[in-house]
Write a protein that holds these residues in place. Structure first.
Motif, PDB file in Angstrom:
ATOM      1  N   ILE A   8       0.859  -1.202   0.000  1.00 40.13           N
ATOM      2  CA  ILE A   8       0.000   0.000   0.000  1.00 40.13           C
ATOM      3  C   ILE A   8       0.890   1.246   0.000  1.00 40.13           C
ATOM      4  O   ILE A   8       0.701   2.164  -0.803  1.00 40.13           O
ATOM      5  CB  ILE A   8      -0.943  -0.011   1.237  1.00 40.13           C
ATOM      6  N   ILE A   9       1.914   1.243   0.877  1.00 39.85           N
ATOM      7  CA  ILE A   9       2.812   2.406   0.952  1.00 39.85           C
ATOM      8  C   ILE A   9       3.543   2.610  -0.366  1.00 39.85           C
ATOM      9  O   ILE A   9       3.645   3.718  -0.885  1.00 39.85           O
ATOM     10  CB  ILE A   9       3.826   2.260   2.117  1.00 39.85           C
ATOM     11  N   SER A  10       4.024   1.494  -0.943  1.00 39.01           N
ATOM     12  CA  SER A  10       4.823   1.640  -2.167  1.00 39.01           C
ATOM     13  C   SER A  10       3.981   2.146  -3.331  1.00 39.01           C
ATOM     14  O   SER A  10       4.498   2.810  -4.227  1.00 39.01           O
ATOM     15  CB  SER A  10       5.560   0.350  -2.519  1.00 39.01           C
ATOM     16  N   TYR A  11       2.660   1.849  -3.322  1.00 38.53           N
ATOM     17  CA  TYR A  11       1.801   2.383  -4.379  1.00 38.53           C
ATOM     18  C   TYR A  11       1.850   3.916  -4.340  1.00 38.53           C
ATOM     19  O   TYR A  11       2.084   4.567  -5.358  1.00 38.53           O
ATOM     20  CB  TYR A  11       0.358   1.878  -4.210  1.00 38.53           C
ATOM     21  N   GLY A  12       1.652   4.483  -3.141  1.00 38.27           N
ATOM     22  CA  GLY A  12       1.705   5.930  -2.984  1.00 38.27           C
ATOM     23  C   GLY A  12       3.090   6.478  -3.273  1.00 38.27           C
ATOM     24  O   GLY A  12       3.237   7.510  -3.914  1.00 38.27           O
ATOM     25  N   ALA A  13       4.117   5.751  -2.806  1.00 41.13           N
ATOM     26  CA  ALA A  13       5.502   6.208  -2.995  1.00 41.13           C
ATOM     27  C   ALA A  13       5.863   6.252  -4.478  1.00 41.13           C
ATOM     28  O   ALA A  13       6.514   7.191  -4.947  1.00 41.13           O
ATOM     29  CB  ALA A  13       6.448   5.291  -2.238  1.00 41.13           C
ATOM     30  N   VAL A  14       5.400   5.239  -5.238  1.00 41.26           N
ATOM     31  CA  VAL A  14       5.688   5.218  -6.685  1.00 41.26           C
ATOM     32  C   VAL A  14       4.994   6.387  -7.374  1.00 41.26           C
ATOM     33  O   VAL A  14       5.595   7.088  -8.185  1.00 41.26           O
ATOM     34  CB  VAL A  14       5.258   3.852  -7.311  1.00 41.26           C
ATOM     35  N   ARG A  15       3.742   6.616  -7.024  1.00 41.99           N
ATOM     36  CA  ARG A  15       2.994   7.731  -7.637  1.00 41.99           C
ATOM     37  C   ARG A  15       3.656   9.066  -7.294  1.00 41.99           C
ATOM     38  O   ARG A  15       3.810   9.927  -8.160  1.00 41.99           O
ATOM     39  CB  ARG A  15       1.550   7.726  -7.143  1.00 41.99           C
ATOM     40  N   CYS A  16       4.082   9.215  -6.040  1.00 44.23           N
ATOM     41  CA  CYS A  16       4.752  10.450  -5.614  1.00 44.23           C
ATOM     42  C   CYS A  16       6.038  10.664  -6.387  1.00 44.23           C
ATOM     43  O   CYS A  16       6.299  11.754  -6.906  1.00 44.23           O
ATOM     44  CB  CYS A  16       5.087  10.399  -4.127  1.00 44.23           C
ATOM     45  N   SER A  17       6.844   9.603  -6.480  1.00 35.63           N
ATOM     46  CA  SER A  17       8.146   9.750  -7.143  1.00 35.63           C
ATOM     47  C   SER A  17       7.979   9.954  -8.648  1.00 35.63           C
ATOM     48  O   SER A  17       8.800  10.609  -9.285  1.00 35.63           O
ATOM     49  CB  SER A  17       9.048   8.559  -6.854  1.00 35.63           C
ATOM     50  N   ASP A  18       6.893   9.414  -9.235  1.00 35.41           N
ATOM     51  CA  ASP A  18       6.630   9.637 -10.654  1.00 35.41           C
ATOM     52  C   ASP A  18       6.401  11.122 -10.934  1.00 35.41           C
ATOM     53  O   ASP A  18       6.751  11.633 -11.993  1.00 35.41           O
ATOM     54  CB  ASP A  18       5.390   8.840 -11.109  1.00 35.41           C
ATOM     55  N   ILE A  19       5.820  11.795  -9.953  1.00 33.33           N
ATOM     56  CA  ILE A  19       5.557  13.238 -10.119  1.00 33.33           C
ATOM     57  C   ILE A  19       6.817  14.021  -9.784  1.00 33.33           C
ATOM     58  O   ILE A  19       7.212  14.947 -10.482  1.00 33.33           O
ATOM     59  CB  ILE A  19       4.387  13.677  -9.209  1.00 33.33           C
ATOM     60  N   LEU A  20       7.482  13.607  -8.714  1.00 34.30           N
ATOM     61  CA  LEU A  20       8.611  14.372  -8.166  1.00 34.30           C
ATOM     62  C   LEU A  20       9.858  14.326  -9.042  1.00 34.30           C
ATOM     63  O   LEU A  20      10.473  15.348  -9.330  1.00 34.30           O
ATOM     64  CB  LEU A  20       8.922  13.846  -6.759  1.00 34.30           C
ATOM     65  N   PHE A  21      10.232  13.145  -9.497  1.00 32.46           N
ATOM     66  CA  PHE A  21      11.530  13.018 -10.152  1.00 32.46           C
ATOM     67  C   PHE A  21      11.650  13.579 -11.576  1.00 32.46           C
ATOM     68  O   PHE A  21      12.673  14.168 -11.898  1.00 32.46           O
ATOM     69  CB  PHE A  21      12.027  11.570 -10.100  1.00 32.46           C
ATOM     70  N   PRO A  22      10.637  13.438 -12.445  1.00 37.44           N
ATOM     71  CA  PRO A  22      10.864  13.943 -13.808  1.00 37.44           C
ATOM     72  C   PRO A  22      11.153  15.441 -13.830  1.00 37.44           C
ATOM     73  O   PRO A  22      12.030  15.911 -14.534  1.00 37.44           O
ATOM     74  CB  PRO A  22       9.566  13.632 -14.538  1.00 37.44           C
ATOM     75  N   MET A  23      10.423  16.179 -13.046  1.00 33.95           N
ATOM     76  CA  MET A  23      10.637  17.618 -13.052  1.00 33.95           C
ATOM     77  C   MET A  23      10.016  18.216 -11.795  1.00 33.95           C
ATOM     78  O   MET A  23       8.827  18.035 -11.538  1.00 33.95           O
ATOM     79  CB  MET A  23       9.975  18.217 -14.304  1.00 33.95           C
ATOM     80  N   ILE A  24      10.791  18.914 -11.044  1.00 35.22           N
ATOM     81  CA  ILE A  24      10.299  19.469  -9.784  1.00 35.22           C
ATOM     82  C   ILE A  24       9.161  20.468 -10.034  1.00 35.22           C
ATOM     83  O   ILE A  24       8.279  20.657  -9.216  1.00 35.22           O
ATOM     84  CB  ILE A  24      11.463  20.090  -8.961  1.00 35.22           C
TER      85      ILE A  24
END
Lengths: 170, 68
Positions: free
Chosen positions: A23-39
């Motif tokens: 459950i946590i990793s689902y949110g973490a993946v979605r967060c990092s998908d937004i965060l990493f490509p471009m701040i």
């Protein structure tokens, strides 16, 4: 040895933790998908007003996962302290590399542990090449993370099923 | 298949599985699985069992084919 012994039940605790981590990793993946490509993608320009772009689903799943960790760890630490008091010679340490689910009480349990470990090994020899083959497909990262979590769950189930056969209570 | 008289001799001596297990250094489950013929003990454990049940290893364990 009883079915309620923490060493016997350890794979079930692992499975519960994995489900929470999924459950946590689902949110973490979605967060990092937004965060990493471009701040910059974190903020939106809404008609001249700069607003934070918040992905509620990812934040919600991370919070739910973290909240679920609280009862999990409180139950786990309770069980662990009860076990360590009951079996002072077979204490389970949080900082040990030795998996607590290895039961080496006597020669039969050593043999049973070897048998269960062999089953898990056989499962991995099949699961790893299959996972690599699936990874050739351009799927979402979360899908691969789920596959790895599922492999971990199956590993624990196989192990638990094998050990439980030998824990017969009066 | 390895056959044995552990259950019979244990009852004769009035030992419980737990008691025989603690005397021979194994768990109650191990004694139970030996009695059912589902676990073949090592030579060391067989000797310990024979000692506590006051028989020879030969009298305690035998292969099923020997019966024929």
């Amino acid at each position: 040895m009883k079915k309620s012994d923490l060493r016997v039940q350890y794979p079930l605790w692992n499975i519960t933790l994995i489900i929470i981590l999924m459950i946590i990793s689902y949110g973490a993946v979605r967060c990092s998908d937004i965060l990493f490509p471009m701040i910059r993608s974190l903020i939106d320009n809404d008609g001249g007003v700069v607003v934070a772009k918040i992905d509620m689903t990812s934040i919600f799943t991370v919070i739910v996962g973290l909240v679920l960790l609280v009862p999990f760890y409180s139950a786990y630490f309770q069980k662990l302290s009860k076990h360590n008091k009951q079996y002072p010679n077979d204490k389970i340490s949080l900082f040990s590399f030795h998996p607590p689910e290895y039961i080496e009480e006597d020669e039969m349990f050593r043999q049973v542990t070897q048998k269960a470990t062999k089953k898990v090994y056989s499962f991995y020899t099949m699961a790893i090449p299959l996972t690599i083959a699936i990874m050739l497909f351009p799927l979402n990262r979360y899908f691969f993370i789920v596959i790895l979590w599922l492999i971990f769950i199956i590993q624990n189930l196989l192990y638990y099923k094998e050990i439980r056969k030998y824990i017969v209570e009066i | 298949m390895l056959r044995n008289r552990v259950k019979e001799l244990r009852a004769r001596h009035g030992f419980s599985q737990t008691e025989l297990g603690s005397r021979t250094g194994v768990t109650r489950q191990t004694i139970g699985f030996i009695e059912k013929g589902e676990f073949s003990p090592s030579i060391t454990l067989s000797l310990r069992l024979a000692k506590h049940l006051q028989v020879s290893v030969d009298d305690l364990f035998w292969l099923e084919e020997d019966e024929i």
